[in-house]
Write a protein that holds these residues in place. Structure first.
Motif, PDB file in Angstrom:
ATOM      1  N   ALA A  38       0.800  -1.361   0.204  1.00 25.76           N
ATOM      2  CA  ALA A  38       0.116   0.167   0.225  1.00 25.76           C
ATOM      3  C   ALA A  38       0.280   1.375  -0.079  1.00 25.76           C
ATOM      4  CB  ALA A  38      -1.100  -0.121   1.520  1.00 25.76           C
ATOM      5  N   ARG A  39       1.424   1.151   0.430  1.00 24.97           N
ATOM      6  CA  ARG A  39       3.198   1.512   0.528  1.00 24.97           C
ATOM      7  C   ARG A  39       3.608   2.297  -1.105  1.00 24.97           C
ATOM      8  NH1 ARG A  39       1.953   6.259   3.661  1.00 24.97           N
ATOM      9  NH2 ARG A  39       4.520   6.327   3.946  1.00 24.97           N
ATOM     10  N   GLY A  40       3.261   1.744  -1.712  1.00 27.24           N
ATOM     11  CA  GLY A  40       4.036   2.143  -3.391  1.00 27.24           C
ATOM     12  C   GLY A  40       5.473   1.107  -3.241  1.00 27.24           C
ATOM     13  N   HIS A  41       5.607  -0.215  -2.291  1.00 27.88           N
ATOM     14  CA  HIS A  41       6.755  -0.903  -2.060  1.00 27.88           C
ATOM     15  C   HIS A  41       6.482  -1.541  -3.264  1.00 27.88           C
ATOM     16  CE1 HIS A  41       8.568   2.280   0.104  1.00 27.88           C
ATOM     17  NE2 HIS A  41       7.903   2.278   1.550  1.00 27.88           N
ATOM     18  N   ARG A  42       7.834  -2.784  -3.694  1.00 26.30           N
ATOM     19  CA  ARG A  42       7.148  -3.734  -5.145  1.00 26.30           C
ATOM     20  C   ARG A  42       8.452  -4.688  -4.490  1.00 26.30           C
ATOM     21  NH1 ARG A  42       3.257  -1.472  -4.676  1.00 26.30           N
ATOM     22  NH2 ARG A  42       2.214  -0.366  -6.074  1.00 26.30           N
ATOM     23  N   ARG A  43      10.021  -4.760  -4.408  1.00 25.19           N
ATOM     24  CA  ARG A  43      10.773  -5.456  -4.380  1.00 25.19           C
ATOM     25  C   ARG A  43      10.984  -5.040  -2.553  1.00 25.19           C
ATOM     26  NH1 ARG A  43      11.776  -2.506  -8.634  1.00 25.19           N
ATOM     27  NH2 ARG A  43      13.418  -1.478  -7.514  1.00 25.19           N
ATOM     28  N   ILE A  44      10.842  -6.666  -1.561  1.00 27.48           N
ATOM     29  CA  ILE A  44      10.662  -6.596  -0.806  1.00 27.48           C
ATOM     30  C   ILE A  44      11.505  -7.677   0.098  1.00 27.48           C
ATOM     31  CG2 ILE A  44       9.383  -7.197   1.550  1.00 27.48           C
ATOM     32  CD1 ILE A  44       6.638  -6.041  -0.051  1.00 27.48           C
ATOM     33  N   GLY A  45      12.196  -7.236   0.581  1.00 24.80           N
ATOM     34  CA  GLY A  45      13.037  -8.107   1.237  1.00 24.80           C
ATOM     35  C   GLY A  45      12.588  -8.828   3.210  1.00 24.80           C
ATOM     36  N   ALA A  46      12.507 -10.488   2.964  1.00 22.20           N
ATOM     37  CA  ALA A  46      11.855 -10.372   3.900  1.00 22.20           C
ATOM     38  C   ALA A  46      12.973 -11.477   5.260  1.00 22.20           C
ATOM     39  CB  ALA A  46      11.124 -12.085   4.200  1.00 22.20           C
ATOM     40  N   LEU A  82      16.513  -4.402  -3.837  1.00 28.82           N
ATOM     41  CA  LEU A  82      15.397  -4.281  -2.630  1.00 28.82           C
ATOM     42  C   LEU A  82      14.795  -2.473  -2.078  1.00 28.82           C
ATOM     43  CD1 LEU A  82      16.381  -7.130  -0.561  1.00 28.82           C
ATOM     44  CD2 LEU A  82      14.637  -7.099  -1.776  1.00 28.82           C
ATOM     45  N   GLU A  83      13.491  -2.552  -2.056  1.00 25.28           N
ATOM     46  CA  GLU A  83      13.256  -1.401  -1.413  1.00 25.28           C
ATOM     47  C   GLU A  83      12.455  -1.241  -0.096  1.00 25.28           C
ATOM     48  OE1 GLU A  83      11.001   0.045  -6.542  1.00 25.28           O
ATOM     49  OE2 GLU A  83      10.042  -0.495  -3.893  1.00 25.28           O
ATOM     50  N   ALA A  84      12.456  -2.302   0.133  1.00 22.93           N
ATOM     51  CA  ALA A  84      12.203  -2.225   1.842  1.00 22.93           C
ATOM     52  C   ALA A  84      11.833  -3.681   2.430  1.00 22.93           C
ATOM     53  CB  ALA A  84      10.635  -2.375   1.672  1.00 22.93           C
ATOM     54  N   VAL A  85      12.115  -4.556   3.487  1.00 23.21           N
ATOM     55  CA  VAL A  85      12.297  -5.743   4.036  1.00 23.21           C
ATOM     56  C   VAL A  85      11.324  -4.999   5.693  1.00 23.21           C
ATOM     57  CG1 VAL A  85      13.707  -4.294   6.320  1.00 23.21           C
ATOM     58  CG2 VAL A  85      14.061  -6.995   5.165  1.00 23.21           C
ATOM     59  N   PHE A  86      10.790  -6.933   5.549  1.00 19.18           N
ATOM     60  CA  PHE A  86      10.204  -7.057   6.670  1.00 19.18           C
ATOM     61  C   PHE A  86      10.842  -7.739   7.668  1.00 19.18           C
ATOM     62  CE2 PHE A  86       7.226 -10.202   8.483  1.00 19.18           C
ATOM     63  CZ  PHE A  86       6.942 -10.091   9.593  1.00 19.18           C
ATOM     64  N   THR A  87      11.034  -7.294   8.621  1.00 21.48           N
ATOM     65  CA  THR A  87      12.272  -8.918   9.668  1.00 21.48           C
ATOM     66  C   THR A  87      11.266  -9.082  10.755  1.00 21.48           C
ATOM     67  OG1 THR A  87      12.433  -7.025  11.520  1.00 21.48           O
ATOM     68  CG2 THR A  87      14.295  -6.931   9.892  1.00 21.48           C
TER      69      THR A  87
END
Length: 344
Positions: free
Chosen positions: A188-196, A253-258
């Motif tokens: 929803a914040r516009g991030h597409r390439r996400i790290g986990a 990557l643009e964002a990451v969920f830890t």
């Protein structure tokens, strides 16, 4: 020279309920009713106070084993300790649960059974003849372990975690919801390439894998053009975080969920040391909503996990103990919602 023999102080006898009854001026039955919190018999408040005062003066403590023999079962709820670090959120939950169980006149005993699983663990627990068992790791118990506990007199066996065991009441905590909530927020914040971020430490897979799976499933289900998930192994060390931060720009990557806020804070510090702006170059979101995350700059976005109240679970345990004839129940007890702050 005459030797004087060592004088040993006379050993005081252990006070009994009869002693309490004499001092309080009541019957032994009344002492039992008062100290065991029996609700079926009405005892006046002044009488209760006299009994409690007499017990305190004499140092009398009811004998749990004797009470168990009279009742045909104990009032012990056994909680095996988990080999998996639970963190402050779960520690608070278990503290509330223990307090609530004690208010219902149960004695909570924590049992350290590290290295034991299945029937071996169940047999060790069963030696104490608990009336109920709350096992935090279902995978370490198994159906045969549940059978051992029930045959030894346990009226209620509960498991708490992402899995269930045949024959036991299950308090399911589906960690995929945590990852799903993080994915929907980042998309929803516009991030597409996400790290986990997946912890490299052994033993955490039972919690970390469902969270990463929930993130991936939500991204795939969204069918957003160009959206993808990359797993990032990370040990809980400054060296591991620094190595990942040094590769960040090359990963695209643009964002990451830890996995949780602790790993998020570790990685955020390393990214900032590398000169990577948060959230402009790396949006970060953790989970568990730790207070320390609110003190960071930028403040850490997180997935707040909602657990059942300790009082509600204690009442559920008490209900099953009183009516053990009902079949095993499954309760979905984990909720998750995003707390948006500056880091994402």
């Amino acid at each position: 020279m005459v030797q004087i023999p060592n004088q040993q102080p006379a050993q005081r006898s252990v006070p009994t309920s009869a002693d309490v009854a004499r001092l309080a001026g009541v019957s032994r039955a009344t002492v039992s009713y008062v100290l065991n919190n029996t609700s079926a018999v009405r005892i006046s408040e002044p009488t209760r106070r006299r009994v409690h005062d007499a017990a305190r003066e004499l140092g009398y403590v009811p004998h749990a084993a004797a009470r168990s023999l009279r009742a045909g079962h104990s009032r012990m709820v056994l909680m095996p300790t988990s080999e998996i670090p639970m963190g402050p959120l779960f520690s608070k939950f278990f503290n509330e649960l223990q307090w609530a169980l004690s208010r219902l006149d149960y004695t909570v005993v924590q049992y350290a059974s590290l290295g034991m699983t299945g029937e071996d663990a169940a047999r060790a627990w069963a030696e104490l003849r608990p009336v109920a068992v709350l096992a935090p790791d279902a995978s370490a118990l198994g159906p045969r372990g549940v059978t051992v506990l029930k045959r030894s007199g346990a009226k209620a066996v509960f498991t708490l975690g992402p899995q269930r065991v045949e024959g036991a009441h299950a308090l399911l905590m589906d960690g995929r919801r945590v990852g799903e909530a993080a994915a929907l927020h980042l998309l929803a914040r516009g991030h597409r390439r996400i790290g986990a971020v997946v912890p490299a430490e052994p033993g955490l897979e039972i919690f970390s894998r469902p969270r990463a799976e929930g993130l991936r499933r939500a991204v795939e289900a969204a069918r957003t053009t160009g959206a993808s998930v990359m797993e990032l192994p990370l040990a809980h060390t400054e060296e591991s975080a620094a190595a990942l931060a040094a590769r960040w720009r090359s990963l695209g990557l643009e964002a990451v969920f830890t996995y949780n806020d602790e790993y998020a804070m570790l990685l955020m510090r390393a990214l900032q040391d590398e000169g990577i702006a948060i959230p402009e170059e790396a949006a970060v979101i953790g989970s568990d909503d730790l207070m320390l995350g609110r003190l960071l700059r930028p403040r850490l976005s997180t997935v707040r996990i909602e657990l059942p109240s300790g009082r509600g679970l204690a009442e559920l345990v008490d209900r099953v103990v009183r009516d053990p004839g009902s079949g095993p129940e499954v309760h979905d007890v984990l909720g998750a919602d995003v707390v948006h702050r500056e880091s994402s």
